[in-house]
Design an enzyme around this catalytic site. Structure first.
Site, short mmCIF file in Angstrom:
data_model
loop_
_atom_site.label_atom_id
_atom_site.label_comp_id
_atom_site.label_asym_id
_atom_site.label_seq_id
_atom_site.Cartn_x
_atom_site.Cartn_y
_atom_site.Cartn_z
N GLU A 80 0.88 -1.17 0.00
CA GLU A 80 0.00 0.00 0.00
C GLU A 80 0.92 1.22 0.00
O GLU A 80 1.47 1.58 1.03
CB GLU A 80 -0.91 -0.06 1.24
CG GLU A 80 -2.20 0.69 1.07
CD GLU A 80 -2.05 2.15 1.40
OE1 GLU A 80 -1.77 2.93 0.46
OE2 GLU A 80 -2.18 2.52 2.57
N CYS A 121 -2.34 9.02 2.38
CA CYS A 121 -2.02 8.50 1.04
C CYS A 121 -3.16 8.73 0.06
O CYS A 121 -2.94 8.80 -1.14
CB CYS A 121 -1.63 7.04 1.12
SG CYS A 121 -2.85 6.03 1.93
P1 NAD Z 1 10.54 6.92 3.74
O1 NAD Z 1 10.50 6.45 2.34
O2 NAD Z 1 11.87 7.12 4.38
O3 NAD Z 1 9.72 5.92 4.71
C1 NAD Z 1 8.41 5.54 4.47
C2 NAD Z 1 8.07 4.47 5.52
O4 NAD Z 1 8.81 3.29 5.23
C3 NAD Z 1 8.46 4.84 6.95
O5 NAD Z 1 7.45 4.37 7.82
C4 NAD Z 1 9.77 4.08 7.20
O6 NAD Z 1 9.93 3.71 8.55
C5 NAD Z 1 9.59 2.85 6.35
N1 NAD Z 1 10.82 2.31 5.81
C6 NAD Z 1 11.83 3.00 5.24
N2 NAD Z 1 12.79 2.15 4.80
C7 NAD Z 1 12.37 0.90 5.11
C8 NAD Z 1 12.91 -0.41 4.92
N3 NAD Z 1 14.07 -0.61 4.25
N4 NAD Z 1 12.20 -1.46 5.39
C9 NAD Z 1 11.02 -1.30 6.02
N5 NAD Z 1 10.46 -0.09 6.21
C10 NAD Z 1 11.12 0.99 5.77
O7 NAD Z 1 9.75 8.24 3.73
P2 NAD Z 1 9.19 9.25 4.82
O8 NAD Z 1 10.04 10.47 4.87
O9 NAD Z 1 8.86 8.60 6.13
O10 NAD Z 1 7.84 9.61 4.08
C11 NAD Z 1 7.99 10.19 2.78
C12 NAD Z 1 7.04 9.67 1.80
O11 NAD Z 1 6.57 8.37 2.10
C13 NAD Z 1 5.80 10.50 1.72
O12 NAD Z 1 6.00 11.58 0.86
C14 NAD Z 1 4.80 9.56 1.19
O13 NAD Z 1 4.88 9.55 -0.21
C15 NAD Z 1 5.24 8.22 1.65
N6 NAD Z 1 4.42 7.68 2.74
C16 NAD Z 1 3.30 7.03 2.38
C17 NAD Z 1 2.47 6.54 3.36
C18 NAD Z 1 1.20 5.83 3.00
O14 NAD Z 1 0.26 5.84 3.78
N7 NAD Z 1 1.15 5.15 1.86
C19 NAD Z 1 2.80 6.72 4.70
C20 NAD Z 1 3.98 7.38 5.03
C21 NAD Z 1 4.79 7.86 4.03
#
Ligand code: NAD
Length: 476
Positions: free
Chosen positions: A250, A284
């Site tokens: 998701e 999202c």
């Molecule tokens: P990010 O890409 O660093 O992290 C997104 C999420 O993934 C975080 O919860 C993080 O803990 C987790 N994550 C990161 N690397 C991982 C790995 N290797 N294994 C498992 N989990 C991992 O980004 P961010 O700065 O936290 O958020 C930025 C972008 O992420 C937002 O602009 C948005 O597009 C997206 N996002 C989407 C949702 C959603 O509901 N689909 C939620 C949060 C963030």
């Protein structure tokens, strides 16, 4: 008022003080630390795996009826404790208390719904070709699940994964967000207090990449469920493919909103503007690109901008706050970058466009117009309180523009014509479409995307099916 944090492994809490690494959890409204969160080390993760294997053996042997009783009790405890859990969520995530409260209560409903639906995981009998043969199709729990959830919905996202997995008879290792761990810790306590057997649900925190890489190489883990960004989703999907594990992804979106000339522009603006600034746009399925047909553009823009100007921004625990701070400093930087890009391309800032104050990650509710389709805000998921509003002329043109991005999570449209409503619902490439409605996320309906927004659904019967394998048994 904040939670006592810890890891939950094999039915026991592991708190700070055991020599594990730890990180501070920050209140985004004050930038001050709330608590220290212990990280799981490799031995903790291995213990969680052993515990989940043991938990799976116990839980799959428990009848769906008895599983349901425990899940419903956990949901009731969440309702009983909703006030404390909601305050914790607002402290760590920033969203206004009313939104936190709504999230906790809906999450309890999700658990309840799965508790019921788990009893209805029916198979079927297919007539055999030869006399006396019998062909059975049965559903079995997929096995140990590793789930990863983000910071924007600290209880709802885990609730979807816990509810689906546990109702299907799976056990779970959940790595919730290190930035918003407290509300999730409190939810897990509800399951423990409801009598969930040890090992069925385990909660860990750590360096996300280290935790996911450790768990995903292990054969005992049969299913990965991830909610988060597209780049991380792609990385995890690759890891999962290497070990042939099932996935539900998701991921992000960039939801178009199409307002046709026959819609009531004020009514549409009232509905969609309130939805836009919910959780400061860090959702999202947040509406993120607004295409308004030329004849109603001015009226829609005026009403939408009035709404944005009136949004009360502040600490989510203060009464009357309609929008809290952004959840972390990364989002402030992201807003600065997309707004600077919009300005450099001739965009007009109708309202907002800057950080508010210098303590806490507050950003002004923003409306931008006169921007080209290839600007950052029109092509990259903003995940913040910024609304770009542009015009369109024809149905075919707006469908092409709406479908032009690699995202396909949610879309919205407003029209008074039944035929346009049907046509736009069919034409938009996305997993969910709200026509004259924003009600696209309920416990009983499927939630998920297409294209780069991911695959698989959470919620509805599809959400339960995501944790079931299909087996065919032929009796000669
Ligand atoms: P990010 O890409 O660093 O992290 C997104 C999420 O993934 C975080 O919860 C993080 O803990 C987790 N994550 C990161 N690397 C991982 C790995 N290797 N294994 C498992 N989990 C991992 O980004 P961010 O700065 O936290 O958020 C930025 C972008 O992420 C937002 O602009 C948005 O597009 C997206 N996002 C989407 C949702 C959603 O509901 N689909 C939620 C949060 C963030």
């Amino acid at each position: 008022m904040y939670s006592e944090l810890g890891l939950y492994i094999d039915g026991a809490w592991k708190k700070n003080g055991g020599g594990n690494k730890a990180e501070d959890v920050i209140n985004p409204a004050t930038e001050k630390p709330l608590a220290s969160l212990p990280h799981a080390n490799k031995a903790d993760l291995d213990e969680a795996l052993e515990s989940a294997k043991k938990g799976f053996a116990v839980w799959r042997a428990t009848s769906a009826y008895d599983r349901s009783k425990i899940l419903r009790k956990a949901a009731d405890l969440m309702r009983e404790r909703h006030d404390a859990i909601s305050k914790i969520m607002t402290l760590e995530q920033g969203k206004p208390y009313v939104e936190s409260r709504g999230e906790v209560l809906v999450s309890a409903d999700i658990i309840d719904w799965y508790a019921e639906e788990g009893k209805r995981s029916y198979g079927r009998i297919v007539p055999g070709r030869a006399k006396g043969t019998r062909q059975l199709v049965v559903h079995e729990p997929v096995g140990v699940v590793a789930a990863f959830t983000p910071w924007n919905f600290p209880v709802l996202t885990p609730a979807r994964k816990i509810g689906g997995a546990l109702a299907a008879g799976c056990s779970l290792i959940l790595k919730a967000s290190e930035e918003t761990p407290g509300a999730c810790v409190e939810m897990v306590k509800c399951f423990a207090d409801a009598g969930l057997p040890a090992g069925v649900l385990n909660l860990v925190f750590g360096v996300p990449s280290e935790v996911s890489e450790h768990l995903m190489t292990k054969s005992a883990v049969r299913k990965i469920s991830f909610t988060g960004s597209i780049p991380v989703g792609k990385h995890l999907a690759q890891l999962a493919a290497k070990h042939m594990k099932r996935t539900t992804m998701e991921l992000g979106g960039h939801s178009p909103v199409v307002v046709f000339g026959d819609a009531d522009p004020e009514k549409a603006a009232d509905t969609i503007a309130a939805f836009k600034y919910r959780n400061a746009g860090q959702v999202c399925i947040s509406p993120t690109r607004f295409y308004v047909q030329e004849d109603v553009y001015k009226r829609f823009l005026t009403r939408f901008t009035e709404y944005a100007k009136g949004v009360k921004v502040g600490d989510g625990l203060e009464k009357g706050t309609a929008m809290g701070p952004l959840a972390n400093a990364r989002r402030l930087d992201a807003m600065d970058s997309i707004v600077a890009d919009a300005k450099s391309r001739g965009g007009t800032i109708q309202t907002g466009g800057a950080r508010r104050g210098n303590q806490g990650y507050f950003y002004e509710p923003t409306v931008i117009t006169d921007i080209p389709d290839d600007s950052k805000i029109m092509t990259e998921e903003p995940f913040g309180p910024v609304a770009p509003i542009v015009t369109f002329k024809t149905f075919d043109e707006v469908v092409e523009r709406a479908n032009s991005l690699p995202f396909g999570l949610a879309a919205y449209a407003f029209t008074s014509s039944n035929s346009t409503a049907a046509a736009i619902g069919d034409a938009i490439e996305s997993g969910m479409v709200g026509v004259n409605s924003i009600a696209i996320s309920t416990p009983e309906t499927p939630f998920g995307g297409v294209k780069e927004s991911g695959h698989g659904s959470e919620g509805g019967t599809e959400g339960l099916g995501a944790y079931l394998s299909t087996k065919f048994i032929s009796h000669g």
